[in-house]
Every structure is written in C-alpha cells, then in structure tokens.
Design an enzyme around this catalytic site. Structure first.
Site, PDB file in Angstrom:
ATOM      1  N   CYS A 197      -9.247 -32.172  51.874  1.00 55.75           N
ATOM      2  CA  CYS A 197      -8.785 -33.487  52.322  1.00 55.75           C
ATOM      3  C   CYS A 197      -8.634 -34.401  51.098  1.00 55.75           C
ATOM      4  O   CYS A 197      -7.792 -34.137  50.236  1.00 55.75           O
ATOM      5  CB  CYS A 197      -9.733 -34.036  53.374  1.00 55.75           C
ATOM      6  SG  CYS A 197      -9.163 -35.571  54.125  1.00 55.75           S
ATOM      7  N   ASP A 226      -1.741 -30.008  61.297  1.00 59.48           N
ATOM      8  CA  ASP A 226      -2.092 -31.167  60.472  1.00 59.48           C
ATOM      9  C   ASP A 226      -0.818 -31.935  60.100  1.00 59.48           C
ATOM     10  O   ASP A 226      -0.352 -31.901  58.963  1.00 59.48           O
ATOM     11  CB  ASP A 226      -2.837 -30.693  59.234  1.00 59.48           C
ATOM     12  CG  ASP A 226      -3.403 -31.828  58.404  1.00 59.48           C
ATOM     13  OD1 ASP A 226      -3.269 -32.998  58.811  1.00 59.48           O
ATOM     14  OD2 ASP A 226      -3.982 -31.538  57.335  1.00 59.48           O
ATOM     15  N   HIS A 263      -6.364 -30.015  60.707  1.00 60.43           N
ATOM     16  CA  HIS A 263      -6.900 -30.602  59.484  1.00 60.43           C
ATOM     17  C   HIS A 263      -8.418 -30.382  59.478  1.00 60.43           C
ATOM     18  O   HIS A 263      -9.090 -30.625  60.476  1.00 60.43           O
ATOM     19  CB  HIS A 263      -6.596 -32.105  59.459  1.00 60.43           C
ATOM     20  CG  HIS A 263      -7.044 -32.782  58.209  1.00 60.43           C
ATOM     21  ND1 HIS A 263      -6.270 -32.851  57.077  1.00 60.43           N
ATOM     22  CD2 HIS A 263      -8.200 -33.429  57.912  1.00 60.43           C
ATOM     23  CE1 HIS A 263      -6.926 -33.508  56.140  1.00 60.43           C
ATOM     24  NE2 HIS A 263      -8.107 -33.868  56.622  1.00 60.43           N
TER      25      HIS A 263
END
Length: 294
Positions: free
Chosen positions: A184, A232, A263
C-alpha cells in the site's frame, strides 16, 4: 450468520476509503450499520475488515533460524533519526542480500514485522523502518497509527525511508545489493525509491502501491515486480499510465494481477487476506529477490 466471503465488496471498498483518509470512522461505521439493517452481523463485518494481528505471525521472533533486534540510523534530510526492525539469518555468512520492508500508512505493525522475519528465514537480511519513530513509534493500534502518520510531513517520511535504504545497503552484513518490498503506502515507497535514485535498488516489489511522481519515473533502472489485486480499483487505475512510463524508460518489469484479490490481499491479519494469491505472490517475490540480489 455470514462469513467474510459473503460480505459485499462495497464494504471492503468503504474500508479502503476509510483507511486512506477518504472518510472518517463515524461515516465508515454508519455505512456498516446500514448493512446490519440488511441482516449482516456487525461482529462478522468488523472481524473481516479490521486487523487481528494474532493471525499474522508465520515466523516467531524466537525462531532459531533468525535473530531480531532494533537499529537506528541517521536521517539528516528527514526527521533526523530513524529506527527499524532488523532481522538477520543465524547462518554464518560474510554477507547477505538485503531487503527493505516498508509498512502501510499506519506504522510498523506486527504483520510487517512478521514479513521481515519471513524474509530473514528465507536467507535475506531484512530491515523494516517505522515511519512513526519520530513521534513515539507504532502505537499498538492502526487507527491511531494512521492518524499519526497522516500528521507527519510526507517529504520527510520519504527522506527517512531513503536514509533507511542507504543504511541497509551499506550495512556490514550486506552484499551491496538492495531489494525493497512494500505494501500500500509501502508499495508507493518502493516505486519512489526506484525512481528517486536510479542506482539505489537492485530489485523492487511494490504490492498494490501507486507510482512515484511522473517526473521521476524516467529515472527507474531497477527491475520491478508489480503485485496488484484485481478488485483494487483505486490503485489499478494508475497502472496503465505507469506501465507506459516503465516501457518508455526501458525498465525490466513484470506485473501480476491476482484474480478476485482485494487491496491488501497479502495481509493475513484481515478478511481481505487471500491465502492462495498471497502465497503465490510471496513465492514469486522470494524467487525474484533471489534472482536479482544474489
């Protein structure tokens, strides 16, 4: 009662929005309450969406094949001083390939420390800095950690990780070849480190991370393995332009898109975890680092 596989995708999208500053906690919980009114269990919803770090330990800090400690490094262009979790194999060698492990947008939580231990157990020296060290370190919960990281100046955080990368690359146990893996925000940082100094990384593996600023991308020389989850949408919409820039720069890259993965699919502390895809992505990561850093 529903299990995590029956929770609608929109709930995971809300959590992603909440986790990245798109909505506050009150709004997030209000949206979840709307699902409760439709018959979903709040316990199941929060259990799937919020982390349970007891689930994330794959390698114990007491594992005899590794040794974990903390190390500080200077960061004169960042916050002055940084600190990270250093994990080394206990096998006796003159030097090792080294990998920087970069956390999400909430500090050095137990999942990321475990990722560092997994790398050390696989034969790498791993170093996982904590962006929150200047303000006391990861506080023990993600909500507070996320708020703390948001308050820090982004450019100084970037300089701290740049300093950490140089610290690790020049470590006495390093063979001089540096890899970086991040998740991330950490995926973004891998892309940034590859772009900000062309010769810094020998390999980078960003998991669901956005690219560095467009003006920097032409500097990338390090081989990259891009790991993305099919569901995502927020991150994936940046991929087509990033791929064009990687091609224009002649970068040796590969991208893996994991079917039906959300995600955060590698993070085994939440309901977004996808065991099959996470294991495949991790084996690919280890093989890539073994090839590029030996």
């Amino acid at each position: 009662m529903q299990d995590k596989n029956e929770i609608p995708q929109e709930a995971f999208d809300w959590y992603d929005d909440y986790a990245h500053g798109g909505m506050d906690r009150r709004t997030f919980m209000k949206k979840l309450s709307g699902l409760v009114a439709l018959g979903y269990s709040m316990t199941v919803l929060t259990g799937a969406l919020l982390p349970n770090y007891a689930l994330a330990e794959q390698v114990s800090f007491n594992d005899p094949e590794i040794k974990a400690s903390f190390a500080e490094f200077d960061s004169p262009k960042g916050h002055g001083k940084g600190r990270g979790y250093l994990v080394v194999p206990t096998t006796e060698k003159a030097n090792y390939p080294v990998v920087l492990v970069i956390h999400e947008n909430r500090g050095l939580n137990p999942y990321v420390k475990d990722v560092a231990r997994r790398l050390a157990k696989a034969g790498f020296v791993a170093f996982a800095p904590d962006a929150l060290f200047p303000v006391g370190g990861y506080p023990g919960n993600d909500d507070e950690g996320r708020a703390m990281q948001r308050q820090l100046e982004r450019s100084k955080i970037e300089q701290d990780f740049l300093a950490a990368a140089k610290f690790l690359k020049s470590h006495s146990l390093s063979n001089g070849k540096l890899g970086a893996v991040g998740f991330c925000f950490g995926g973004y940082m891998v892309n940034y480190l590859a772009a900000v100094e062309s010769d810094l990384l020998s390999a980078g593996v960003p998991f669901y991370g956005t690219p560095a600023a467009k003006a920097l991308r032409a500097n990338i020389k390090a081989p990259l393995m891009i790991q993305l989850g099919e569901l995502d949408e927020r991150v994936n919409k940046s991929w087509p332009e990033y791929e064009q820039d990687l091609k224009a720069a002649g970068v040796d890259y590969q991208m893996h898109m994991y079917k039906n993965a959300k995600h955060g699919f590698h993070n085994d502390s939440t309901g977004r975890f996808d065991k099959e895809n996470a294991e495949l992505a991790w084996q690919r990561t280890l093989s890539f680092f073994t090839e590029k850093l030996s």
